[in-house]
Design a protein around this motif. Structure first.
Motif, PDB file in Angstrom:
ATOM      1  N   HIS A 183       0.745  -1.530   0.339  1.00 58.71           N
ATOM      2  CA  HIS A 183      -0.257  -0.072  -0.222  1.00 58.71           C
ATOM      3  C   HIS A 183       1.071   0.843   0.026  1.00 58.71           C
ATOM      4  CE1 HIS A 183      -2.876   3.106   1.520  1.00 58.71           C
ATOM      5  NE2 HIS A 183      -3.635   3.047   1.076  1.00 58.71           N
ATOM      6  N   GLU A 218       0.686   4.022  -2.759  1.00 56.30           N
ATOM      7  CA  GLU A 218       0.456   5.675  -3.036  1.00 56.30           C
ATOM      8  C   GLU A 218       1.654   6.544  -1.925  1.00 56.30           C
ATOM      9  OE1 GLU A 218      -1.242   6.511   1.203  1.00 56.30           O
ATOM     10  OE2 GLU A 218       0.040   5.471   2.325  1.00 56.30           O
ATOM     11  N   VAL A 251       0.326  10.093  -8.188  1.00 59.55           N
ATOM     12  CA  VAL A 251       0.035   9.943  -6.472  1.00 59.55           C
ATOM     13  C   VAL A 251      -0.451  11.480  -5.590  1.00 59.55           C
ATOM     14  CG1 VAL A 251      -0.933   8.989  -4.110  1.00 59.55           C
ATOM     15  CG2 VAL A 251      -0.842   7.728  -6.510  1.00 59.55           C
ATOM     16  N   TYR A 257     -11.197  -6.204  -2.873  1.00 56.88           N
ATOM     17  CA  TYR A 257     -10.872  -5.094  -1.723  1.00 56.88           C
ATOM     18  C   TYR A 257      -9.886  -4.266  -2.321  1.00 56.88           C
ATOM     19  CZ  TYR A 257      -7.413  -4.906   2.052  1.00 56.88           C
ATOM     20  OH  TYR A 257      -5.931  -4.748   2.584  1.00 56.88           O
ATOM     21  N   THR A 258      -8.720  -5.197  -3.071  1.00 59.93           N
ATOM     22  CA  THR A 258      -7.522  -3.383  -3.081  1.00 59.93           C
ATOM     23  C   THR A 258      -8.408  -2.167  -4.377  1.00 59.93           C
ATOM     24  OG1 THR A 258      -6.437  -5.218  -3.873  1.00 59.93           O
ATOM     25  CG2 THR A 258      -5.171  -2.991  -5.247  1.00 59.93           C
ATOM     26  N   ARG A 259      -9.085  -2.242  -5.264  1.00 55.03           N
ATOM     27  CA  ARG A 259      -9.934  -1.170  -5.209  1.00 55.03           C
ATOM     28  C   ARG A 259     -11.015  -1.141  -4.875  1.00 55.03           C
ATOM     29  NH1 ARG A 259      -6.957   2.041  -8.399  1.00 55.03           N
ATOM     30  NH2 ARG A 259      -8.942   3.366  -7.212  1.00 55.03           N
ATOM     31  N   GLY A 310      -9.981   0.463  -1.119  1.00 55.35           N
ATOM     32  CA  GLY A 310      -9.247   1.563  -1.123  1.00 55.35           C
ATOM     33  C   GLY A 310      -9.579   2.783  -1.616  1.00 55.35           C
ATOM     34  N   SER A 349     -11.652   4.653   1.071  1.00 54.86           N
ATOM     35  CA  SER A 349     -10.416   5.073   1.667  1.00 54.86           C
ATOM     36  C   SER A 349      -9.861   6.576   1.277  1.00 54.86           C
ATOM     37  CB  SER A 349      -9.504   3.390   2.630  1.00 54.86           C
ATOM     38  OG  SER A 349      -9.979   3.268   3.339  1.00 54.86           O
ATOM     39  N   GLY A 350      -8.825   5.347   0.884  1.00 53.64           N
ATOM     40  CA  GLY A 350      -7.805   7.035   0.273  1.00 53.64           C
ATOM     41  C   GLY A 350      -7.979   7.759  -0.788  1.00 53.64           C
ATOM     42  N   ARG A 402     -15.154  -5.956   6.480  1.00 56.27           N
ATOM     43  CA  ARG A 402     -13.505  -7.018   7.036  1.00 56.27           C
ATOM     44  C   ARG A 402     -14.291  -7.854   7.760  1.00 56.27           C
ATOM     45  NH1 ARG A 402     -12.180  -0.950   8.441  1.00 56.27           N
ATOM     46  NH2 ARG A 402     -10.535  -0.817   6.903  1.00 56.27           N
ATOM     47  N   PHE A 457      -2.115  -4.295  -5.537  1.00 59.31           N
ATOM     48  CA  PHE A 457      -1.327  -3.174  -5.412  1.00 59.31           C
ATOM     49  C   PHE A 457      -0.054  -2.974  -6.707  1.00 59.31           C
ATOM     50  CE2 PHE A 457      -2.601  -3.170  -1.190  1.00 59.31           C
ATOM     51  CZ  PHE A 457      -3.637  -1.612  -1.082  1.00 59.31           C
ATOM     52  N   ASN A 493      -1.498  -1.759 -10.140  1.00 56.50           N
ATOM     53  CA  ASN A 493      -1.859  -0.590  -9.670  1.00 56.50           C
ATOM     54  C   ASN A 493      -1.057   0.291  -9.768  1.00 56.50           C
ATOM     55  OD1 ASN A 493      -5.370  -0.009  -9.166  1.00 56.50           O
ATOM     56  ND2 ASN A 493      -4.731  -1.948  -8.562  1.00 56.50           N
TER      57      ASN A 493
HETATM   58 FE1  VER Z   1      -5.522   3.611   0.710  1.00 52.64          FE
HETATM   59  N1  VER Z   1      -6.244   4.192   2.171  1.00 52.64           N
HETATM   60  N2  VER Z   1      -4.578   4.966   0.325  1.00 52.64           N
HETATM   61  N3  VER Z   1      -4.871   2.963  -1.407  1.00 52.64           N
HETATM   62  N4  VER Z   1      -6.146   1.645   0.704  1.00 52.64           N
HETATM   63  C1  VER Z   1      -6.292   3.347   3.463  1.00 52.64           C
HETATM   64  C2  VER Z   1      -6.716   1.896   3.274  1.00 52.64           C
HETATM   65  C3  VER Z   1      -6.675   1.797   2.380  1.00 52.64           C
HETATM   66  C4  VER Z   1      -4.374   6.479   0.977  1.00 52.64           C
HETATM   67  C5  VER Z   1      -4.941   6.361   2.008  1.00 52.64           C
HETATM   68  C6  VER Z   1      -5.537   5.410   2.989  1.00 52.64           C
HETATM   69  C7  VER Z   1      -4.131   3.706  -2.735  1.00 52.64           C
HETATM   70  O1  VER Z   1      -3.908   4.823  -2.122  1.00 52.64           O
HETATM   71  C8  VER Z   1      -4.345   5.722  -1.155  1.00 52.64           C
HETATM   72  C9  VER Z   1      -6.122   0.732   0.163  1.00 52.64           C
HETATM   73  C10 VER Z   1      -5.718   0.364  -1.554  1.00 52.64           C
HETATM   74  C11 VER Z   1      -5.339   1.484  -2.084  1.00 52.64           C
HETATM   75  C12 VER Z   1      -6.206   5.391   4.175  1.00 52.64           C
HETATM   76  C13 VER Z   1      -6.176   3.669   4.262  1.00 52.64           C
HETATM   77  C14 VER Z   1      -4.521   7.632   0.107  1.00 52.64           C
HETATM   78  C15 VER Z   1      -3.938   8.835   1.135  1.00 52.64           C
HETATM   79  C16 VER Z   1      -3.751   7.201  -1.392  1.00 52.64           C
HETATM   80  C17 VER Z   1      -3.634   7.796  -1.940  1.00 52.64           C
HETATM   81  C18 VER Z   1      -4.501   8.736  -2.746  1.00 52.64           C
HETATM   82  C19 VER Z   1      -3.793   2.628  -3.360  1.00 52.64           C
HETATM   83  C20 VER Z   1      -3.011   3.100  -5.492  1.00 52.64           C
HETATM   84  C21 VER Z   1      -4.706   2.001  -3.465  1.00 52.64           C
HETATM   85  C22 VER Z   1      -5.030   0.652  -4.879  1.00 52.64           C
HETATM   86  C23 VER Z   1      -4.753   0.514  -5.476  1.00 52.64           C
HETATM   87  C24 VER Z   1      -7.058  -0.204   0.889  1.00 52.64           C
HETATM   88  C25 VER Z   1      -7.091  -1.818  -0.476  1.00 52.64           C
HETATM   89  C26 VER Z   1      -6.869  -0.165   1.524  1.00 52.64           C
HETATM   90  C27 VER Z   1      -7.811  -1.053   3.204  1.00 52.64           C
HETATM   91  C28 VER Z   1      -7.010  -1.361   3.807  1.00 52.64           C
HETATM   92  C29 VER Z   1      -7.852  -2.411   5.004  1.00 52.64           C
HETATM   93  O2  VER Z   1      -7.686  -3.045   4.706  1.00 52.64           O
HETATM   94  O3  VER Z   1      -8.327  -1.632   5.855  1.00 52.64           O
HETATM   95  C30 VER Z   1      -6.543   6.435   5.306  1.00 52.64           C
END
Ligand code: VER
Length: 228
Positions: free
Chosen positions: A25, A29, A34, A133-135, A138, A141-142, A181, A205, A208
């Motif tokens: 992750h 990110e 990004v 899940y990954t998409r 994400g 959240s992000g 979850r 990931f 992506n």
């Molecule tokens: Fe993420 N992410 N993310 N993220 N993300 C969180 C959880 C999360 C954040 C922040 C956060 C990606 O990019 C970002 C993903 C997947 C992805 C927080 C929680 C930021 C700020 C960015 C950038 C913009 C990208 C690119 C991906 C996947 C392609 C997942 C799957 C999860 C869930 C994690 C979990 O199990 O709780 C603050």
């Protein structure tokens, strides 16, 4: 029901999955594209380029979701409230106009991503869940961090062009993620299946990140090297 409900400590698969893919992750990110998006250094056309690449991947992923809808294990993860394809279509129409379909094409990295989605998401429920899940987690959240940053930098007054990052049918995102979850925790996978999911999430990931890197090469001017 008492105080403990507030500080529910998870020890199940969802938490392990998150912990064991944290490095992947962070890799994703921290892609320059990004960073540029979050710093407000990407214009609307750059965001539209990202949406265009997403369009091709989500088309495959959501085709797979239709197939997996009736699967005993993967089926419960499928929710129309998550689906982004029509949102992507309306955003692309917003940024590129009515002829948007003729103006976009998948990048090489998106082709690789889509090929993997086609290969594993239609008949391997665990792999489908990994990509799902990954998409979507994400995006929930992000994606919301991104939404806040972009609405500031692009200065859009209404919500036009933000359908992809807006989950109108999921007003309570934390609760939705929590339920998701719980599905991960209770799906009943054995250790081998869990390991396959963890591996596929890491792969997702990386796929992506490659898409983001390609966008970064196109849109972020390279830092000039000092001349010697
Ligand atoms: Fe993420 N992410 N993310 N993220 N993300 C969180 C959880 C999360 C954040 C922040 C956060 C990606 O990019 C970002 C993903 C997947 C992805 C927080 C929680 C930021 C700020 C960015 C950038 C913009 C990208 C690119 C991906 C996947 C392609 C997942 C799957 C999860 C869930 C994690 C979990 O199990 O709780 C603050």
């Amino acid at each position: 029901e008492g105080d403990m409900a507030e500080v529910q400590v998870r020890t199940g698969f969802a938490q392990r999955l998150r912990a064991l893919t944290r490095a992947a992750h962070e890799e994703a990110e921290s892609r320059p594209f990004v960073r540029a998006l979050l710093a407000g250094r990407v214009e609307a056309d750059g965001f539209a380029a990202l949406l265009a690449q997403h369009y091709f991947a989500y088309r495959v992923l959501e085709d797979a979701a239709d197939r997996m809808r009736s699967d005993l294990i993967a089926g419960p993860f499928v929710s129309d409230r998550l689906h982004r394809l029509s949102a992507l279509e309306s955003d692309l129409h917003y940024y590129l106009g009515p002829d948007w379909r003729g103006l976009i094409r998948p990048s090489a990295a998106t082709e690789v991503y889509c090929a993997r989605l086609r290969e594993v998401c239609f008949d391997r429920p665990e792999c489908f869940v990994a990509h799902h899940y990954t998409r979507y987690l994400g995006d929930l959240s992000g994606g919301q961090v991104l939404r806040a940053a972009l609405s500031r930098s692009l200065g859009l007054v209404d919500d036009g062009g933000f359908a992809f990052l807006t989950f109108e049918e999921i007003p309570n995102r934390p609760r939705f993620k929590d339920a998701y979850r719980t599905l991960l925790d209770t799906a009943g996978w054995d250790g081998a299946a869990e390991n396959r999911i963890i591996a596929e999430v890491r792969h997702a990931f990386a796929l992506n990140a490659a898409v983001l890197d390609e966008l970064g090469r196109r849109l972020v001017p390279p830092i000039p090297r000092p001349r010697r």
